[in-house]
Design an enzyme around this catalytic site. Sequence first.
Site, PDB file in Angstrom:
ATOM      1  N   HIS A 102      36.633 -87.526 -99.286  1.00 23.54           N
ATOM      2  CA  HIS A 102      35.897 -86.701 -99.198  1.00 23.54           C
ATOM      3  C   HIS A 102      35.235 -86.656 -99.906  1.00 23.54           C
ATOM      4  O   HIS A 102      33.432 -85.597 -99.245  1.00 23.54           O
ATOM      5  CB  HIS A 102      37.114 -85.164 -98.735  1.00 23.54           C
ATOM      6  N   LYS A 147      19.946 -76.629 -91.547  1.00 22.53           N
ATOM      7  CA  LYS A 147      20.085 -77.743 -90.533  1.00 22.53           C
ATOM      8  C   LYS A 147      21.294 -78.672 -90.399  1.00 22.53           C
ATOM      9  O   LYS A 147      21.052 -79.857 -90.126  1.00 22.53           O
ATOM     10  CB  LYS A 147      18.976 -78.033 -90.074  1.00 22.53           C
ATOM     11  N   GLU A 180      21.777 -65.725 -84.092  1.00 20.23           N
ATOM     12  CA  GLU A 180      20.682 -66.295 -83.317  1.00 20.23           C
ATOM     13  C   GLU A 180      21.531 -67.016 -82.282  1.00 20.23           C
ATOM     14  O   GLU A 180      23.196 -66.454 -81.652  1.00 20.23           O
ATOM     15  CB  GLU A 180      20.436 -67.294 -84.203  1.00 20.23           C
TER      16      GLU A 180
END
Length: 296
Positions: A102, A147, A180
């Site tokens: 991780h 993003k 959104e």
Amino acid sequence: MPRIAYVNGRYLPHAKAAVHIEDRGYQFADGVYEVVPVHKGILVDEELHLDRLERSLRELRIAMPMGREALKLISREVMRRNHLNNGFLYMQMTRGVAPRDHKFPAAAKPAVVMTVRQMKPASKEKLEAGVPVITLPDIRWARRDIKSVSLLPNCLAKQQAHEAGAVEAWMVDGDGYVTEGTSTNAWIVTADNVLVTRSATHDILNGITRIALLDRVAAEGVTFEERPFTVEEALNAKEAFITSSTNYVMPVTEIDGRAIGNGHPGLLTMKLRDAYVAHIEGGEGTEAASPAKSAA
């Protein structure tokens, strides 16, 4: 003609393009992406897309794998090899390949993938009819401004929209405000002709089409408010629409089965769409994608 992809320094047939099974994008969604529209061989608002790409990488502490000019050269070569004229360029960057753990690896090299896809503009019939959307609870993480390739909640919501006969789902936060769409920004026009969309905070992804359209809004002298709006306010709006790199400005004529306004695309919506298309056609903020020599 076979499609060609770029993968970590190599141009490969799309069907044979692959990444390592321990790429952290595959195992942890540890990466980001951009979708840049291509219109008549032109990369639309390329610099804005690259600005957002670099910001997303910084937020995840992933090094930019190459300089911006090198990235541009490769993108144009991928477009050239695929004879792309209208469609989009997809680029994805991950932290790279490392044994599964991780925490960040000490010396992984960022991975880069680029592909393209041909795409036709929205049909006249779709624009004249507008599209339906549904609303769903927003179950995504708190950094939607990055993003990230981690899009499972978006996929689940998009599938629910599809099964409901809608083209998009507007996600709603715990206070009842629209954030959104799964892959779009959400807008409404109030009964008083005020254009409203949510502010670009950590709550939403600041869409490049959204940014470009706001410039058109200012130029057109449209009354505008950047703030959250409720589902109820959207249902009672005069107009509604969505924006994205692949939809441009798309009218929304139905939300949760209820007609918006008169059930037809609104006048302001279509005026703004025309203004955005003129921006694309004029080449403002865009760069040609016809390299003089190969990047191979």
